[in-house]
Design a protein around this motif. Structure first.
Motif, PDB file in Angstrom:
ATOM      1  N   ARG A 178      50.222  72.046  83.105  1.00 26.74           N
ATOM      2  CA  ARG A 178      49.439  71.410  82.036  1.00 26.74           C
ATOM      3  C   ARG A 178      49.437  72.244  80.759  1.00 26.74           C
ATOM      4  O   ARG A 178      49.597  71.710  79.666  1.00 26.74           O
ATOM      5  CB  ARG A 178      47.999  71.181  82.510  1.00 26.74           C
ATOM      6  N   TRP A 179      49.222  73.558  80.872  1.00 29.39           N
ATOM      7  CA  TRP A 179      49.148  74.331  79.606  1.00 29.39           C
ATOM      8  C   TRP A 179      50.525  74.488  78.995  1.00 29.39           C
ATOM      9  O   TRP A 179      50.680  74.494  77.768  1.00 29.39           O
ATOM     10  CB  TRP A 179      48.403  75.648  79.782  1.00 29.39           C
ATOM     11  N   ARG A 180      51.551  74.589  79.860  1.00 27.37           N
ATOM     12  CA  ARG A 180      52.906  74.729  79.301  1.00 27.37           C
ATOM     13  C   ARG A 180      53.356  73.430  78.621  1.00 27.37           C
ATOM     14  O   ARG A 180      53.984  73.466  77.561  1.00 27.37           O
ATOM     15  CB  ARG A 180      53.891  75.130  80.396  1.00 27.37           C
ATOM     16  N   ASP A 181      53.007  72.275  79.199  1.00 26.37           N
ATOM     17  CA  ASP A 181      53.321  70.992  78.549  1.00 26.37           C
ATOM     18  C   ASP A 181      52.691  70.945  77.156  1.00 26.37           C
ATOM     19  O   ASP A 181      53.271  70.399  76.222  1.00 26.37           O
ATOM     20  CB  ASP A 181      52.786  69.817  79.377  1.00 26.37           C
ATOM     21  N   ARG A 182      51.498  71.517  77.042  1.00 26.39           N
ATOM     22  CA  ARG A 182      50.762  71.438  75.782  1.00 26.39           C
ATOM     23  C   ARG A 182      51.267  72.465  74.764  1.00 26.39           C
ATOM     24  O   ARG A 182      51.303  72.195  73.569  1.00 26.39           O
ATOM     25  CB  ARG A 182      49.271  71.684  76.074  1.00 26.39           C
ATOM     26  N   LEU A 183      51.635  73.669  75.205  1.00 24.66           N
ATOM     27  CA  LEU A 183      51.849  74.775  74.254  1.00 24.66           C
ATOM     28  C   LEU A 183      53.234  75.413  74.269  1.00 24.66           C
ATOM     29  O   LEU A 183      53.641  76.051  73.300  1.00 24.66           O
ATOM     30  CB  LEU A 183      50.828  75.898  74.530  1.00 24.66           C
ATOM     31  N   GLU A 184      53.960  75.288  75.394  1.00 24.75           N
ATOM     32  CA  GLU A 184      55.088  76.203  75.558  1.00 24.75           C
ATOM     33  C   GLU A 184      56.261  75.961  74.602  1.00 24.75           C
ATOM     34  O   GLU A 184      56.857  76.924  74.101  1.00 24.75           O
ATOM     35  CB  GLU A 184      55.593  76.176  77.007  1.00 24.75           C
ATOM     36  N   ASN A 185      56.583  74.697  74.318  1.00 31.86           N
ATOM     37  CA  ASN A 185      57.720  74.435  73.421  1.00 31.86           C
ATOM     38  C   ASN A 185      57.538  75.112  72.078  1.00 31.86           C
ATOM     39  O   ASN A 185      58.441  75.771  71.561  1.00 31.86           O
ATOM     40  CB  ASN A 185      57.904  72.926  73.188  1.00 31.86           C
ATOM     41  N   ARG A 186      56.347  74.942  71.528  1.00 30.28           N
ATOM     42  CA  ARG A 186      56.066  75.521  70.218  1.00 30.28           C
ATOM     43  C   ARG A 186      56.069  77.052  70.268  1.00 30.28           C
ATOM     44  O   ARG A 186      56.552  77.717  69.350  1.00 30.28           O
ATOM     45  CB  ARG A 186      54.720  74.990  69.711  1.00 30.28           C
ATOM     46  N   LEU A 187      55.532  77.603  71.360  1.00 29.48           N
ATOM     47  CA  LEU A 187      55.534  79.064  71.490  1.00 29.48           C
ATOM     48  C   LEU A 187      56.953  79.609  71.525  1.00 29.48           C
ATOM     49  O   LEU A 187      57.264  80.593  70.855  1.00 29.48           O
ATOM     50  CB  LEU A 187      54.786  79.487  72.763  1.00 29.48           C
ATOM     51  N   TRP A 188      57.831  78.953  72.287  1.00 27.05           N
ATOM     52  CA  TRP A 188      59.221  79.415  72.349  1.00 27.05           C
ATOM     53  C   TRP A 188      59.919  79.247  71.004  1.00 27.05           C
ATOM     54  O   TRP A 188      60.628  80.139  70.546  1.00 27.05           O
ATOM     55  CB  TRP A 188      59.996  78.664  73.437  1.00 27.05           C
ATOM     56  N   ARG A 189      59.696  78.095  70.373  1.00 30.48           N
ATOM     57  CA  ARG A 189      60.340  77.850  69.074  1.00 30.48           C
ATOM     58  C   ARG A 189      59.894  78.899  68.056  1.00 30.48           C
ATOM     59  O   ARG A 189      60.711  79.472  67.331  1.00 30.48           O
ATOM     60  CB  ARG A 189      59.976  76.436  68.580  1.00 30.48           C
ATOM     61  N   ASN A 190      58.590  79.166  68.008  1.00 30.35           N
ATOM     62  CA  ASN A 190      58.098  80.143  67.040  1.00 30.35           C
ATOM     63  C   ASN A 190      58.496  81.566  67.415  1.00 30.35           C
ATOM     64  O   ASN A 190      58.638  82.417  66.541  1.00 30.35           O
ATOM     65  CB  ASN A 190      56.579  80.009  66.875  1.00 30.35           C
ATOM     66  N   TYR A 191      58.690  81.806  68.694  1.00 29.98           N
ATOM     67  CA  TYR A 191      59.194  83.124  69.106  1.00 29.98           C
ATOM     68  C   TYR A 191      60.622  83.325  68.581  1.00 29.98           C
ATOM     69  O   TYR A 191      60.952  84.378  68.025  1.00 29.98           O
ATOM     70  CB  TYR A 191      59.160  83.263  70.632  1.00 29.98           C
ATOM     71  N   MET A 192      61.469  82.293  68.733  1.00 28.00           N
ATOM     72  CA  MET A 192      62.839  82.382  68.224  1.00 28.00           C
ATOM     73  C   MET A 192      62.826  82.561  66.704  1.00 28.00           C
ATOM     74  O   MET A 192      63.605  83.344  66.144  1.00 28.00           O
ATOM     75  CB  MET A 192      63.646  81.128  68.588  1.00 28.00           C
ATOM     76  N   ALA A 193      61.929  81.829  66.035  1.00 32.28           N
ATOM     77  CA  ALA A 193      61.827  81.939  64.567  1.00 32.28           C
ATOM     78  C   ALA A 193      61.374  83.341  64.172  1.00 32.28           C
ATOM     79  O   ALA A 193      61.874  83.928  63.207  1.00 32.28           O
ATOM     80  CB  ALA A 193      60.858  80.888  64.030  1.00 32.28           C
ATOM     81  N   LYS A 194      60.436  83.901  64.925  1.00 38.29           N
ATOM     82  CA  LYS A 194      59.973  85.276  64.644  1.00 38.29           C
ATOM     83  C   LYS A 194      61.106  86.281  64.827  1.00 38.29           C
ATOM     84  O   LYS A 194      61.304  87.174  64.005  1.00 38.29           O
ATOM     85  CB  LYS A 194      58.817  85.645  65.571  1.00 38.29           C
ATOM     86  N   GLU A 195      61.877  86.109  65.910  1.00 32.88           N
ATOM     87  CA  GLU A 195      62.997  87.010  66.151  1.00 32.88           C
ATOM     88  C   GLU A 195      63.950  86.997  64.955  1.00 32.88           C
ATOM     89  O   GLU A 195      64.492  88.010  64.550  1.00 32.88           O
ATOM     90  CB  GLU A 195      63.741  86.588  67.425  1.00 32.88           C
ATOM     91  N   LYS A 196      64.149  85.791  64.379  1.00 34.29           N
ATOM     92  CA  LYS A 196      65.017  85.655  63.203  1.00 34.29           C
ATOM     93  C   LYS A 196      64.359  86.302  61.976  1.00 34.29           C
ATOM     94  O   LYS A 196      64.986  87.087  61.255  1.00 34.29           O
ATOM     95  CB  LYS A 196      65.264  84.164  62.934  1.00 34.29           C
ATOM     96  N   ALA A 197      63.093  85.944  61.768  1.00 34.91           N
ATOM     97  CA  ALA A 197      62.405  86.383  60.543  1.00 34.91           C
ATOM     98  C   ALA A 197      62.360  87.908  60.442  1.00 34.91           C
ATOM     99  O   ALA A 197      62.428  88.461  59.346  1.00 34.91           O
ATOM    100  CB  ALA A 197      60.980  85.808  60.495  1.00 34.91           C
ATOM    101  N   THR A 198      62.251  88.590  61.580  1.00 38.33           N
ATOM    102  CA  THR A 198      62.130  90.047  61.519  1.00 38.33           C
ATOM    103  C   THR A 198      63.449  90.720  61.129  1.00 38.33           C
ATOM    104  O   THR A 198      63.469  91.910  60.860  1.00 38.33           O
ATOM    105  CB  THR A 198      61.653  90.636  62.874  1.00 38.33           C
ATOM    106  N   THR A 199      64.552  89.962  61.088  1.00 37.74           N
ATOM    107  CA  THR A 199      65.826  90.552  60.687  1.00 37.74           C
ATOM    108  C   THR A 199      66.107  90.355  59.192  1.00 37.74           C
ATOM    109  O   THR A 199      67.092  90.876  58.673  1.00 37.74           O
ATOM    110  CB  THR A 199      67.010  89.922  61.459  1.00 37.74           C
ATOM    111  N   LEU A 200      65.260  89.572  58.494  1.00 31.32           N
ATOM    112  CA  LEU A 200      65.566  89.220  57.102  1.00 31.32           C
ATOM    113  C   LEU A 200      65.139  90.334  56.141  1.00 31.32           C
ATOM    114  O   LEU A 200      64.088  90.947  56.314  1.00 31.32           O
ATOM    115  CB  LEU A 200      64.862  87.921  56.722  1.00 31.32           C
ATOM    116  N   ASP A 201      65.966  90.553  55.116  1.00 39.40           N
ATOM    117  CA  ASP A 201      65.589  91.543  54.107  1.00 39.40           C
ATOM    118  C   ASP A 201      64.876  90.864  52.933  1.00 39.40           C
ATOM    119  O   ASP A 201      64.763  89.638  52.881  1.00 39.40           O
ATOM    120  CB  ASP A 201      66.810  92.343  53.640  1.00 39.40           C
ATOM    121  N   ASP A 202      64.391  91.680  52.006  1.00 42.41           N
ATOM    122  CA  ASP A 202      63.606  91.139  50.891  1.00 42.41           C
ATOM    123  C   ASP A 202      64.402  90.107  50.089  1.00 42.41           C
ATOM    124  O   ASP A 202      63.863  89.086  49.655  1.00 42.41           O
ATOM    125  CB  ASP A 202      63.140  92.275  49.965  1.00 42.41           C
ATOM    126  N   GLY A 203      65.711  90.357  49.891  1.00 37.60           N
ATOM    127  CA  GLY A 203      66.540  89.433  49.121  1.00 37.60           C
ATOM    128  C   GLY A 203      66.615  88.066  49.778  1.00 37.60           C
ATOM    129  O   GLY A 203      66.582  87.023  49.100  1.00 37.60           O
TER     130      GLY A 203
END
Lengths: 397, 59
Positions: free
Chosen positions: A331-356
């Motif tokens: 039940r909790w994974r149906d409600r939250l997990e897709n978004r958590l994984w998607r935002n985790y992948m986005a965070k992994e990307k965002a932390t590699t970006l430079d100021d430019g």
């Protein structure tokens, strides 16, 4: 002889997720106790206090004014050289809403639990789990210096980021430093900023994280930052970064701090399991903090409701085994997990970006009319203005 | 090898070190942070501390 108590459901930790789990367990007929190690619910505050309001209906909350410090019109996200993206409430998901008074907020969630029938016990902390035949049956606790046995059919660990319950139950490994955000914040008063918006600054002022300015009242805001632990080289602490930032901006340096908050959050992916025989986790203890924003309140509340309702179902069915608790996981994974994984992948990307790259990203977005903040809309905006940049994000498409 | 030394005048008892500790050797108490003998002196507590209150050097 130590005192002994018996409950159906025992919740460890009286934060928003714990209180909400208790609320819905009690509401659905379970005899429920919350123990809180501190002497006051919600204090000291360890939070930036920005929260959306998109969940009020789901959590059956009628009045948010009692814990609201400031209502905002939207969020402004700035790149290092000053490009700005404005997000209004109707196009945002969980990024906009109110800035709350977390101590009042937590007490209001506790009130709802009490009104639903839950008991609370303050200044009471769990010392160890009671384990019998491989099943958890409650905790040994200390209350005001006295030993106390609390037996329960189901233990819910809601003891936050530094959860002992999750560790005692063997539910997770150490969090890798790249998935830890360490934070420091002042409540500054006497500062100049647009009080109608929450403000987020991206880039190397807060490596791997961001700087936030959340209005708390007239000329007053929570000014803080979160930094990726793996971006720290030991020469500066998060407090050093924030002190430098405030000193470098006249609009902030003219003010003074009236509160200091420190803390860390896990910006990690959801753990494989948060249940064992007789025990489940909710909230930060189950690592449902949004990996992009570091916000944990809303996910904790939604998951807390699911946990509480299901706990009461366990009591009715007399089933507390791990196999049966898989229904909670589902039940909790149906409600939250897709978004958590998607935002985790986005965070992994965002932390590699430079100021430019942040500059180009925000510049390309500030030009287009975003009616909704979605990954696709963002990528389309980037493709229009900086087609070469889109290669960076191809793996997210 | 030395256990972390926590400057209690600077420590905000936020629990950042406790949650980061990979061997669960740190415990947040009301007025202090306890470190037990499971500590491996890995230094992550020093690194994560938002205010620089933890140090492994010396003693």
């Amino acid at each position: 002889m130590s005192e002994s108590l018996e409950y159906d459901v025992l919740v460890i930790g009286g934060g928003p997720a714990g209180s909400t789990a208790a609320r819905y367990a009690a509401k659905n007929g379970a005899k429920t106790l919350v123990i809180e190690k501190r002497q006051e619910i919600g204090s000291p505050v360890r939070c930036g206090e920005g929260v959306s309001l998109s969940w009020l209906e789901e959590l059956e909350i009628e009045d948010y004014n009692r814990w609201t410090a400031a209502r905002v019109k939207g969020a402004r996200i700035y790149s290092p050289s000053g490009h700005m993206l404005q997000i209004t409430e109707k196009m945002a998901g969980d990024e906009v809403g109110v800035v709350c008074e977390r101590d009042l907020f937590d007490k209001d969630m506790a009130r709802l639990a009490v009104e639903a029938g839950a008991d609370f016990m303050m200044k009471t902390y769990a010392v160890s789990l009671i384990e019998e035949d491989g099943k958890f049956k409650g905790v040994m606790a200390r209350r005001m210096g006295k030993e106390l046995e609390i037996r329960a059919e189901l233990v819910i660990g809601a003891d936050g980021w530094e959860s002992q319950v999750g560790r005692w139950a063997g539910l997770y490994e150490a969090i890798p430093p790249k998935d830890i955000m360490t934070c420091f914040q002042y409540r500054m008063t006497g500062i100049e900023f647009d009080e109608d918006y929450t403000h987020f600054y991206l880039g190397s002022e807060a490596p791997g994280g961001y700087v936030w300015v959340f209005p708390k009242g007239p000329r007053t805001a929570n000014v803080g930052l979160g930094i990726h632990m793996s971006s720290l080289d030991g020469s500066k602490t998060p407090k050093d970064y924030l002190d430098e930032l405030i000193a470098s901006r006249e609009e902030f340096s003219k003010g003074e701090p009236v509160d200091m908050v420190a803390g860390a959050v896990a910006v990690t992916h959801p753990p494989e399991t948060v249940t064992v025989d007789g025990l489940m986790l909710v909230g930060d203890a189950s690592r449902v903090v949004d990996p992009m924003t570091g916000g944990g309140i809303v996910n904790g509340l939604k998951q807390g409701k699911i946990a509480g309702e299901f706990a009461a179902q366990c009591v009715k069915e007399g089933r507390f085994d791990k196999e049966y608790l898989q229904e909670y996981e589902k039940r909790w994974r149906d409600r939250l997990e897709n978004r958590l994984w998607r935002n985790y992948m986005a965070k992994e990307k965002a932390t590699t970006l430079d100021d430019g790259t942040f500059d180009k990203l925000i510049d390309s977005l500030s030009d287009i009319e975003l009616d909704r903040v979605s990954i696709m809309a963002i990528l389309e905006g980037v493709q229009k203005k900086y087609p070469e940049l889109i290669k960076e994000f191809e793996d997210m498409l | 090898m030395s256990k972390p030394c926590i400057d209690l005048d600077a420590c905000m008892r936020c629990g950042a070190c406790v949650g980061t500790c990979p061997v669960n050797a740190m415990f947040l108490k009301e007025y202090t942070v306890e470190v037990n003998d499971d500590c491996t002196s890995c230094g992550l507590c020093e690194k994560v501390c938002p205010v620089g209150a933890v140090s492994l050097g010396g003693e």
